[in-house]
Each structure stands twice: as structure tokens, then as C-alpha cells.
Design a protein around this motif. Structure first.
Motif, short mmCIF file in Angstrom:
data_model
loop_
_atom_site.label_atom_id
_atom_site.label_comp_id
_atom_site.label_asym_id
_atom_site.label_seq_id
_atom_site.Cartn_x
_atom_site.Cartn_y
_atom_site.Cartn_z
N TRP A 1 0.83 -1.23 0.04
CA TRP A 1 -0.08 -0.02 0.03
C TRP A 1 0.79 1.29 -0.09
O TRP A 1 0.33 2.34 0.01
N ALA A 2 2.14 1.33 -0.10
CA ALA A 2 3.08 2.34 -0.03
C ALA A 2 2.97 3.02 -1.37
O ALA A 2 3.07 1.96 -2.39
N SER A 3 2.86 4.05 -1.75
CA SER A 3 2.97 4.71 -3.12
C SER A 3 3.92 5.06 -3.73
O SER A 3 4.00 5.05 -5.16
N ASP A 4 4.98 5.24 -3.17
CA ASP A 4 6.44 5.59 -3.79
C ASP A 4 7.10 4.52 -4.34
O ASP A 4 6.76 3.35 -4.02
N LYS A 5 7.94 4.60 -5.15
CA LYS A 5 8.64 3.72 -5.98
C LYS A 5 9.79 2.73 -5.00
O LYS A 5 9.75 1.72 -5.63
N HIS A 6 9.93 3.35 -4.06
CA HIS A 6 10.76 2.51 -3.03
C HIS A 6 9.97 1.80 -2.13
O HIS A 6 10.37 0.98 -1.18
N ARG A 7 8.51 1.92 -2.11
CA ARG A 7 7.43 1.22 -1.18
C ARG A 7 7.89 1.42 0.22
O ARG A 7 7.98 0.58 0.88
N THR A 8 8.22 2.64 0.50
CA THR A 8 8.60 3.13 1.93
C THR A 8 7.45 3.01 2.92
O THR A 8 6.25 3.58 2.70
N GLU B 1 0.36 6.76 5.93
CA GLU B 1 -0.34 6.91 4.65
C GLU B 1 -0.46 5.27 4.37
O GLU B 1 -1.61 4.82 3.97
N PRO B 2 0.54 4.42 4.15
CA PRO B 2 0.44 3.16 3.72
C PRO B 2 -0.52 2.33 4.64
O PRO B 2 -1.28 1.34 4.19
N LEU B 3 -0.10 2.36 6.18
CA LEU B 3 -0.93 1.37 7.02
C LEU B 3 -2.32 1.92 7.14
O LEU B 3 -3.22 1.02 7.09
N ALA B 4 -2.65 3.26 6.85
CA ALA B 4 -4.06 3.76 6.77
C ALA B 4 -4.76 3.21 5.46
O ALA B 4 -5.88 2.73 5.57
N ALA B 5 -4.20 3.09 4.55
CA ALA B 5 -4.66 2.73 3.15
C ALA B 5 -5.13 1.09 3.16
O ALA B 5 -6.15 0.82 2.84
N CYS B 6 -3.99 0.81 3.97
CA CYS B 6 -4.30 -0.80 3.94
C CYS B 6 -5.50 -1.04 4.85
O CYS B 6 -6.46 -1.99 4.65
#
Ligand code: 21W
Length: 246
Positions: free
Chosen positions: A41-48, A65-70
Motif C-alpha cells: 500500500w506504499a505509493s512511492d517507487k521504493h515502497r517506503t 499513509e500506507p498503513l491507513a490505506a491498507c
């Protein structure tokens, strides 16, 4: 019952979930465990998924952000579920909590890693926090497995009903010692009362052993059992012989 587990390390779960009772429960359709890779769910190219803490200090913080999206994507499915963060700062898991959780149709377990997660996730999406004990783990994954194991075995059909029924009206004492064949092993005999065939004497011996053990190892549980009215007059007489001061 369904578990959704949100983690940066989904591969950590394969062992426990693909063996023994949890494996059989999934095959029987009693248990549905779904793993979600937060990094996806990380949006940047490095999947941070983590970043340095504001204000400085050691370690990394899980990004919001990634955790909230997930969490939001998983919560969009039915049935509704509490969002439980595995955290060393959480409420201590007990059998009573496991019983409460087992009544839910679905649980969402969030595994933190690194120093922790962005506090704003707690304020918005997290509904409960659970710890599995006062010691430090490297992340929430093993703790989530403990929750799945403790809760899944309480789901009707997962294990023999007699075993969990005994626990639910448990008197809070430790177990009596168990023996099986051979009758003498490395010179150590089985207590004669157990082979005597006197069921009344066996029951009395087992009760005494439970009281003796609980006094020696977990006097806190004995005090609780007493306060809860779980001890009989005979129990109290026996405990007095052992020198118990209530
Ligand atoms: C360990 C995360 C330590 C954060 C003060 C400032 C989930 C867990 C965990 C972990 C820290 C559970 C610190 C029992 C556990 C878990 C990883 C804090 C040190 N202190 N139940 N910084 N024990 N542990 N870092 O560790 O995520 S449930």
C-alpha cells in the motif's frame, strides 16, 4: 471466524498457520486467516513504509499513509471488525479477553514494527491495543500469532468442546499433574492412588495437587480463587495444613 493480519512480514505467519490445529481449522472452513502486506500500500517507487521520527531519536516510525490505506481497504469488506493494534503498550491479553474476541465474526490485527507507528493512526483507525506480556519483542507478528491461536481454539469446532468448556467455568487453579504409561519410568513410579481405581480418592488427590501447586507457583491465583468464592471448606482446611495465610 475471520482474521485479517496487516504486517510488513507476512512470511512470518506461514509456519504457525500451516501446521496442526490452525491448519485443520482452516481446511474445515472454521477459520479464515488473510495476510495483508502493508508495503503493497506504499505509493512511492521504493515502497517506503517507515521514516525517521519527528523531533529526532533512535529507530524508525511506521508511516501513516500506507498503513491507513491498507486498514481502510480491508475494513471496506464485511463483516465489520475491530482494528486491534499489537503493541507493548496495550492491554494485557487474558483468557477472558480471548473469550470476548472469539465472539466477534472478524478481527483485524495490525502488527507494528520498528519503534512504533505514527500516533495519528491511534487517534483515527485503531480501536484497541493488545500486549501479550511484559517483555520486549522485535515486532507485533509473534504477538498476533498468539492472539490468533488463543482465540481460534475457542471457536466452536476447532478443538474438542470438552477442553474449552472446562476452562470457561474454570476455578482459576493450576492443573493437577498428569501421568501415562509406563507405570515406572527411570525408577520413578506413578502415584499409587492413580492406579488404585478409587475414583473418589483420585479426585481428592487431584484437587489437593492443584491447590498445592497453585500455592507454590501462583499464590496470586489462589487469592483470586478465594475472593471469587471458588474454594470449598475442604479446600481451605487443606490449604491451612499447607500453611496458607489468607
Ligand atoms: C518493542 C515496539 C519495543 C516498540 C520507549 C521508547 C506487540 C509486543 C509488540 C516493539 C518498542 C507485544 C522504546 C509484548 C511486545 C511489539 C515491538 C518500543 C523501545 N521504549 N506484546 N522506545 N511485547 N513489540 N521501543 O514487544 O510490537 S504486542
Amino acid at each position: 471466524m475471520r482474521f485479517d493480519i496487516l504486517t510488513l512480514f507476512p512470511a512470518m505467519f506461514t509456519g504457525p498457520l500451516t501446521e496442526s490445529i490452525l491448519k485443520r481449522a482452516q481446511q474445515a472452513g472454521l477459520l479464515d486467516v488473510r495476510l495483508h502486506d502493508i508495503r503493497a500500500w506504499a505509493s512511492d517507487k521504493h515502497r517506503t513504509a517507515d521514516d525517521a521520527p519527528y523531533g529526532g531519536g533512535a529507530g524508525m516510525v511506521m508511516k501513516a499513509e500506507p498503513l491507513a490505506a491498507c486498514i481502510r481497504a480491508v475494513l471496506a469488506e464485511e463483516p465489520p471488525a475491530p482494528v486491534i493494534l499489537m503493541s507493548p503498550d496495550g492491554e494485557l491479553l487474558t483468557q477472558a479477553i480471548a473469550q470476548e474476541l472469539a465472539r466477534a465474526p472478524r478481527l483485524l490485527l495490525v502488527c507494528g514494527h520498528y519503534e512504533g507507528l505514527d500516533e495519528r493512526l491511534r487517534a483515527t483507525l485503531i480501536t484497541r491495543e493488545l500486549s501479550v506480556g511484559d517483555y520486549v519483542l522485535t515486532g507485533g507478528e509473534l504477538a498476533a500469532m498468539v492472539v490468533v491461536d488463543a482465540v481460534a481454539r475457542l471457536v466452536p469446532g476447532v478443538i474438542d468442546a470438552a477442553s474449552t468448556a472446562e476452562e470457561s467455568h474454570s476455578d482459576g487453579l493450576l492443573e493437577y499433574p498428569h501421568y501415562t504409561r509406563p507405570a515406572i519410568w527411570e525408577g520413578l513410579p506413578v502415584p499409587p492412588v492413580l492406579v488404585s481405581g478409587h475414583h473418589g480418592e483420585v479426585a481428592k488427590w487431584r484437587r489437593h495437587e492443584r491447590l498445592r501447586r497453585t500455592l507454590a507457583r501462583r499464590p496470586d491465583l489462589l487469592a483470586r480463587a478465594y475472593a471469587d468464592g471458588q474454594l470449598t471448606r475442604a479446600d481451605l482446611l487443606f490449604l491451612a495444613e499447607l500453611g496458607w495465610e489468607r
